[in-house]
Motif scaffolding. Structure first.
Motif, short mmCIF file in Angstrom:
data_model
loop_
_atom_site.label_atom_id
_atom_site.label_comp_id
_atom_site.label_asym_id
_atom_site.label_seq_id
_atom_site.Cartn_x
_atom_site.Cartn_y
_atom_site.Cartn_z
N TRP A 121 82.81 -27.18 41.15
CA TRP A 121 82.35 -28.49 41.58
C TRP A 121 81.17 -28.96 40.75
O TRP A 121 81.09 -30.14 40.38
CB TRP A 121 82.00 -28.47 43.07
CG TRP A 121 83.21 -28.56 43.95
CD1 TRP A 121 84.08 -27.56 44.24
CD2 TRP A 121 83.70 -29.72 44.63
NE1 TRP A 121 85.09 -28.01 45.07
CE2 TRP A 121 84.87 -29.34 45.33
CE3 TRP A 121 83.25 -31.04 44.73
CZ2 TRP A 121 85.60 -30.23 46.10
CZ3 TRP A 121 83.98 -31.93 45.52
CH2 TRP A 121 85.15 -31.52 46.18
N ILE A 122 80.24 -28.05 40.45
CA ILE A 122 79.08 -28.45 39.65
C ILE A 122 79.50 -28.99 38.29
O ILE A 122 79.04 -30.05 37.85
CB ILE A 122 78.11 -27.26 39.47
CG1 ILE A 122 77.34 -27.00 40.77
CG2 ILE A 122 77.13 -27.52 38.31
CD1 ILE A 122 76.44 -25.78 40.70
N TRP A 123 80.39 -28.30 37.61
CA TRP A 123 80.78 -28.70 36.26
C TRP A 123 81.70 -29.91 36.24
O TRP A 123 82.03 -30.41 35.15
CB TRP A 123 81.39 -27.53 35.51
CG TRP A 123 80.39 -26.50 35.13
CD1 TRP A 123 80.33 -25.20 35.55
CD2 TRP A 123 79.28 -26.67 34.24
NE1 TRP A 123 79.26 -24.56 34.99
CE2 TRP A 123 78.58 -25.43 34.18
CE3 TRP A 123 78.79 -27.75 33.50
CZ2 TRP A 123 77.45 -25.25 33.40
CZ3 TRP A 123 77.65 -27.57 32.73
CH2 TRP A 123 77.00 -26.34 32.68
N HIS A 124 82.13 -30.37 37.42
CA HIS A 124 82.91 -31.61 37.48
C HIS A 124 82.15 -32.74 38.14
O HIS A 124 82.74 -33.75 38.53
CB HIS A 124 84.26 -31.35 38.16
CG HIS A 124 85.19 -30.53 37.31
ND1 HIS A 124 85.19 -29.15 37.35
CD2 HIS A 124 86.10 -30.88 36.37
CE1 HIS A 124 86.09 -28.69 36.48
NE2 HIS A 124 86.65 -29.72 35.88
N LEU A 125 80.84 -32.58 38.27
CA LEU A 125 79.97 -33.69 38.63
C LEU A 125 79.66 -34.47 37.35
O LEU A 125 79.59 -33.90 36.26
CB LEU A 125 78.68 -33.18 39.26
CG LEU A 125 78.81 -32.49 40.62
CD1 LEU A 125 77.46 -31.91 41.05
CD2 LEU A 125 79.34 -33.46 41.67
N PRO A 126 79.45 -35.78 37.46
CA PRO A 126 79.25 -36.59 36.24
C PRO A 126 78.13 -36.10 35.34
O PRO A 126 78.28 -36.06 34.11
CB PRO A 126 78.96 -37.99 36.81
CG PRO A 126 79.65 -38.01 38.12
CD PRO A 126 79.53 -36.61 38.67
N GLY A 127 76.98 -35.72 35.93
CA GLY A 127 75.85 -35.31 35.10
C GLY A 127 76.09 -34.05 34.31
O GLY A 127 76.00 -34.05 33.07
N PRO A 128 76.43 -32.92 34.98
CA PRO A 128 76.71 -31.69 34.23
C PRO A 128 77.90 -31.84 33.27
O PRO A 128 77.88 -31.29 32.17
CB PRO A 128 77.01 -30.68 35.34
CG PRO A 128 76.24 -31.18 36.52
CD PRO A 128 76.34 -32.66 36.43
N TYR A 129 78.92 -32.58 33.70
CA TYR A 129 80.08 -32.78 32.82
C TYR A 129 79.66 -33.49 31.54
O TYR A 129 80.02 -33.08 30.43
CB TYR A 129 81.15 -33.58 33.55
CG TYR A 129 82.42 -33.76 32.76
CD1 TYR A 129 83.43 -32.81 32.81
CD2 TYR A 129 82.62 -34.89 31.96
CE1 TYR A 129 84.60 -32.97 32.07
CE2 TYR A 129 83.78 -35.05 31.22
CZ TYR A 129 84.77 -34.09 31.29
OH TYR A 129 85.92 -34.25 30.55
#
Length: 246
Positions: A121-129
């Motif tokens: 989920w973290i890596w598919h949030l706009p910011g981290p992505y």
């Protein structure tokens, strides 16, 4: 959507977003050296050399094939790359890499499932992505953290499938559910949420939202089905052994 222009796309590790027919192989010599060195280090202590070699080959293919280049242009290609690594390479590596003899108990499998869910989920949030398109370090932290968590999860699921199916069932179902939920969120979102693909999908005949919906469906269906299948297999084993008998 944030500020993102075609001029800034060259910062992505896999290069500029390709036009149709222009996706090429990743010829990074440092990546090639790291893959060879990693395999050499693991080879002598491998639990299953055939599984290790197969998993390493799939991992290398996902990282050096045109999927790397395509993932700059299309979110759906990035999801496809992730699925190849997480659903094909990771379970093979889980079987092939040196592993503790003691199988994971329910607590260990649950922890692995929770870690995988949080990272996914973290890596598919706009910011981290978006950060993975601006920083090579973020790009590799994403890949390595997801790979490590998924190997941990698959190791627990596969080692315990035959002897502790009651521990595998809830972890498999929970993982299938959370991947399905993320895929559904991306599929039914009213607008695209990933700035790196705001200007890169039209050449491929997709709007940014359509590309995001395709990526969501890939995560929802193949991703969810893979872990649901593991859970179903564990349920069958448990029922045959009378673990859930009334």
């Amino acid at each position: 959507m944030g500020e993102w222009t075609l001029e800034s796309a060259w910062l992505a590790y896999c290069g500029a977003p390709p036009a149709p027919g222009g996706a090429g192989w990743n010829r990074d010599p440092w990546l090639g050296a790291a893959l060879v060195a990693g395999l050499a280090l693991a080879w002598g202590r491998a639990a299953d050399r055939r599984a290790l070699l197969a998993g390493w080959a799939v991992l290398a293919l996902a990282l050096v094939s045109p999927l790397c280049s395509l993932s700059v242009a299309l979110f759906s290609a990035r999801v496809g790359q992730h699925l190849v690594i997480l659903l094909a390479a990771a379970p093979l590596l889980a079987l092939g890499l040196p592993a503790p003899r003691r199988e994971a108990g329910p607590g260990g499998i649950a922890a692995a499932a929770a870690c995988f869910a949080v990272l996914l989920w973290i890596w598919h949030l706009p910011g981290p992505y978006s950060a993975t398109f601006r920083s090579d370090l973020a790009y590799w932290v994403m890949h390595l953290s997801l790979l490590g968590a998924t190997i941990w999860l698959w190791r627990g699921l596969l080692l315990a499938a035959a002897t502790r199916p009651e521990a595998v069932l809830p972890a498999g179902l929970a993982t299938a559910a959370q991947m399905g939920a993320l895929g559904a969120f991306l599929t039914f979102a009213p607008r695209s949420i990933f700035p790196p693909h705001e200007y890169t999908t039209l050449a491929w005949g997709l709007t940014p939202l359509e590309d995001q919906q395709l990526g969501g469906l890939l995560m929802w269906v193949p991703g969810g089905l893979a872990f649901a299948g593991v859970a179903l297999g564990a349920l069958v084993v448990a029922m045959r052994r009378g673990r859930f008998a009334a």
